[in-house]
Enzyme design. Structure first.
Site, PDB file in Angstrom:
ATOM      1  CG  ASP A 143       1.103   4.074  -7.945  1.00  0.00           C
ATOM      2  OD1 ASP A 143       1.694   3.774  -9.003  1.00  0.00           O
ATOM      3  OD2 ASP A 143      -0.122   4.273  -7.875  1.00  0.00           O
ATOM      4  CE  LYS A 208      -2.416   6.610  -6.219  1.00  0.00           C
ATOM      5  NZ  LYS A 208      -1.893   5.227  -6.084  1.00  0.00           N
ATOM      6  CE  LYS A 244      -3.697   5.319  -9.469  1.00  0.00           C
ATOM      7  NZ  LYS A 244      -2.809   4.173  -9.187  1.00  0.00           N
TER       8      LYS A 244
END
Lengths: 312, 291
Positions: A143, A208, A244
Site C-alpha cells: 500500500d 485506495k 479499497k
C-alpha cells in the site's frame, strides 16, 4: 513557480477525463442507505464483507505479539460459526516477517504499507527501498501513498512517474495506491488522482481512499467518485482496477452500503476480494457480531468477540 | 375565537436525544375522558437495540465518575423534578385510563422525588455497607468491592407510571449502571415528560434511555439481548416465563415483580440498599501484606 502551473495542468487533465458533478454524487450515495437488505441477502453481504477486510494495525506501538493475535483473528474471525477468513492483514514493513510466520500457509495475504506511510514525505529513493524491503520480507501486497504535495502543485507527471516506479519495485506483489482523499479536498481532484494512478498500475492493483491517519477517511461520496473512475477506465481500456476504502468504516451497516455502491456502479464482478477491500480493524468484529445475530436471532454483546475493544 | 387544539406527537429520550421509533409507528393515547391526546412512539426491538448501543457508549464514563458526583447528579435531577412537579402530576392524571385524583398524582410525584433523593444519598455510602475487608488465614488483605453490572433493562410498572419507573431507574444508575427502560404502556406520558426533564439535568446522555411501546413486542428482546446484563421488571406470568427462558440463554440476571400482585410502589421495601445490590457484581481481590 508551481502555483501558476496548477490551473493549466488541471484544465488539460480535466479536458481529458471530465469533472465530477459533486451534488449529483451526494444525491446518488444517499440512495444507497435506502436499500432493504434482509435475511439471506444480508447474511451473504456480511460474509462477503468479512472476506474483503484488510485487517489493519498501523500504530507505533505494534509488536510481534499484537501482529500474532491479529493474524489469528484474520484466519478465524469467530470460533462458533463458519465465518470466512479475511482477505489480508495490513501492517508496517517491519512487521511483515512476523505476519508471515503466524499466517503460515493460510490464504490470508499480507499487505504492507510502504513509501514513508502516511505522509510520503521522504526521498523517492528511500520510498522505493522501503517497497523492495517489504516485498523481500514477504508482502503479497504493497500500500503506497501518492505524493500529494506534487499533486497539489500541479506536477502530475511527477506523481505518475513515482507511482510507475513503485509498480516496478513491487515486482509480483499487488499495489494499492492511496490517494489520501482528505488532503485532495475536492471530488474533482480525487477523480484526477484516480485516473493518473490507473494509467500506470496493472490489472489486479487497487486504488485506495486514505491512510486512516487524517480526520476524514472513506465516505460513500469519495468511494463513489473512485468507483466511477474505475468504471470509466475499465470501459476505455478493459483493465479492471480494484478499490479499497479505508478508515472510518466501523459498522456492518456501513459496509453493506459500500457493497451496494459497488454492485450498482461496477456490478457483481467487483463483489470479490480480488477487486474490493475494506481497510478496517473494528469493522470485522461488528460484521461477525451481526452474523451471530443472524444465526442465533439474539442481539450480541460486543465484548463476546475476540480482540474486542469494548468492555462495558 | 376558538383555539386550534394542540395535540402532541412527543418523542422519547434515547442516547441524550429525542427520537421517534425507527419504524415510524405511533399509537394513539387517550385521556381519562377518552379523547385523543397524543401519538406516542411505538418502539420496536430495533429501537431497543439502538438504545442499548447508546447506553453502552455512555456506560464507561458514567461508571468512572466518583460516587459522590453520581449522587450529586441524581440529587439535582430530584431538585429539577420537584420544581416541575405540577407538570409531571398533570402528565400522570392526563394519561391515566382511570379517573385519578390530582392529589394522588401529586403524591406520586412527591414520592418519586423522595425516592431519587434517597438513592442519591446512597451513591457514596453503598460501598461501606456492601463492600468488605474479609478476614483470611494468610498474610493477605482480602477486599470485596462492588462493580456495576453494565447495561440494565427495566420494564416499568403499568399502573404506577412515574413512581414505578423511577423506583427501578434510581437504584440501577446510582452504582454506575446505565439503563434502557420500557415505560408503562397504559400511561406512557409521564415517561415522555420525565425524558424532557432528564435532557436538561446533568445526567449524561445515554445513562437513562426511555422507550415507549407495547411490552409484548419488547419483552422478548429484553430477554434475549446479550448485551443487557440484567433485567428488572414488573411482569405478568407470561412475560416472566419469556424473560426466564431468554435470560437462561445469555446468563442474565432477572429480578421480577409480579404484576398481578397489585404492587404498592410506595412501600418502604423499594427504599433499600439491597435494591442497589440487585444490579451489582462483587469483585474480591487478594493483595499480599507487605513486610
Amino acid at each position: 513557480m508551481s502555483a501558476p502551473l496548477a490551473p493549466k495542468a488541471l484544465k488539460r487533465l480535466f479536458d481529458k477525463i471530465g469533472t465530477v458533478d459533486a451534488v449529483g454524487i451526494e444525491e446518488r450515495v444517499l440512495k444507497y442507505g435506502t436499500r432493504s437488505i434482509k435475511t439471506d441477502s444480508k447474511l451473504w453481504g456480511l460474509r462477503c464483507a468479512v472476506s474483503m477486510v484488510d485487517l489493519t494495525t498501523l500504530e507505533g506501538k505494534d509488536t510481534p505479539g499484537k501482529v500474532a493475535s491479529l493474524c489469528q483473528k484474520a484466519i478465524e474471525p469467530h470460533e462458533f460459526s463458519d465465518t470466512p477468513k479475511v482477505a489480508a492483514v495490513c501492517v508496517y514493513p517491519s512487521m511483515v516477517k512476523h505476519a508471515r510466520k503466524y499466517l503460515g500457509v493460510s490464504p490470508v495475504k499480507i499487505a504492507s504499507v510502504a513509501t514513508a506511510f502516511p505522509s510520503g514525505q521522504a526521498p523517492l529513493k528511500t520510498r522505493l527501498a522501503e517497497v523492495r524491503y517489504a516485498v523481500a520480507q514477504g508482502a503479497d501486497e504493497v500500500d503506497m501513498v501518492i505524493n500529494r504535495g506534487a499533486f497539489l502543485s500541479g506536477e502530475y507527471a511527477l506523481v505518475q512517474d513515482e507511482i510507475a516506479a513503485v509498480v516496478q519495485a513491487c515486482g509480483k506483489s499487488a499495489l494499492k495506491v492511496i490517494l489520501e482523499v482528505s488532503e485532495l479536498e475536492t471530488y474533482d481532484s480525487i477523480r484526477a488522482a484516480s485516473c493518473l494512478a490507473m494509467q500506470v498500475i496493472r490489472e489486479g492493483d487497487f486504488i485506495k481512499t486514505s491512510t486512516g491517519k487524517t480526520g476524514l477517511n472513506a465516505t460513500l461520496g469519495n468511494n463513489q467518485v473512485m468507483l466511477e473512475a474505475i468504471r470509466d477506465h475499465y470501459l476505455a481500456t478493459g483493465v479492471a482496477i480494484g478499490m479499497k476504502p479505508a478508515g472510518g468504516i466501523r459498522s456492518a451497516k456501513q459496509s453493506l452500503q459500500f457493497l451496494t455502491a459497488v454492485k450498482e456502479t461496477l456490478g457483481d464482478r467487483w463483489l470479490t476480494n480480488k477487486r474490493y477491500r475494506f481497510g478496517a480493524s473494528s469493522l470485522l468484529n461488528d460484521l461477525v457480531r451481526q452474523i451471530e445475530k443472524q444465526r442465533t436471532g439474539a442481539y450480541q454483546a460486543p465484548y463476546a468477540f475476540s480482540e474486542a475493544a469494548e468492555s462495558y | 375565537m376558538k383555539r386550534l387544539l394542540i395535540t402532541k406527537t412527543p418523542k422519547v429520550y434515547v442516547g441524550g436525544a429525542f427520537i421517534r421509533s425507527e419504524s415510524g409507528r405511533v399509537f394513539a393515547m387517550k385521556d381519562a375522558d377518552g379523547n385523543f391526546f397524543a401519538n406516542i412512539p411505538q418502539c420496536t426491538r430495533k429501537d431497543l437495540r439502538n438504545a442499548v448501543e447508546a447506553a453502552a457508549k455512555a456506560g464507561p464514563s458514567w461508571a468512572k465518575r466518583t460516587p459522590y458526583n453520581r449522587g450529586q447528579i441524581i440529587y439535582r435531577l430530584a431538585e429539577m423534578i420537584e420544581a416541575r412537579s405540577l407538570e409531571l402530576a398533570e402528565a400522570i392524571t392526563l394519561g391515566s385510563t382511570k379517573k385519578s385524583l390530582v392529589t394522588a398524582a401529586r403524591n406520586e410525584v412527591a414520592a418519586s422525588v423522595d425516592r431519587l433523593v434517597y438513592y442519591a444519598g446512597w451513591a457514596d455510602k453503598l460501598e461501606q455497607v456492601l463492600g468488605n475487608v474479609n478476614p483470611v488465614a494468610a498474610p493477605y488483605f482480602n477486599f470485596t468491592m462492588t462493580e456495576p453490572m453494565g447495561i440494565v433493562g427495566l420494564i416499568a410498572s403499568q399502573e404506577a407510571s412515574l413512581l414505578g419507573l423511577i423506583s427501578l431507574i434510581a437504584p440501577a444508575i446510582v452504582a454506575g449502571n446505565t439503563v434502557v427502560a420500557s415505560a408503562s404502556e397504559l400511561n406512557p406520558y409521564p415517561a415522555v415528560v420525565l425524558g424532557e426533564m432528564l435532557a436538561t439535568s446533568d445526567l449524561p446522555g445515554g445513562v437513562v434511555n426511555l422507550l415507549t411501546g407495547f411490552h409484548r413486542e419488547l419483552v422478548p428482546t429484553f430477554a434475549t439481548h446479550a448485551h443487557l446484563r440484567a433485567v428488572i421488571a414488573e411482569a405478568t406470568a407470561d412475560e416472566r416465563k419469556t424473560l426466564a427462558l431468554g435470560a437462561a440463554e445469555t446468563v442474565k440476571r432477572i429480578h421480577t415483580f409480579k404484576a398481578e400482585d397489585n404492587i404498592n410502589w410506595y412501600s418502604d421495601s423499594f427504599e433499600s440498599v439491597y435494591r442497589i445490590q440487585d444490579t451489582l457484581e462483587y469483585k474480591t481481590v487478594w493483595h499480599p501484606i507487605g513486610a
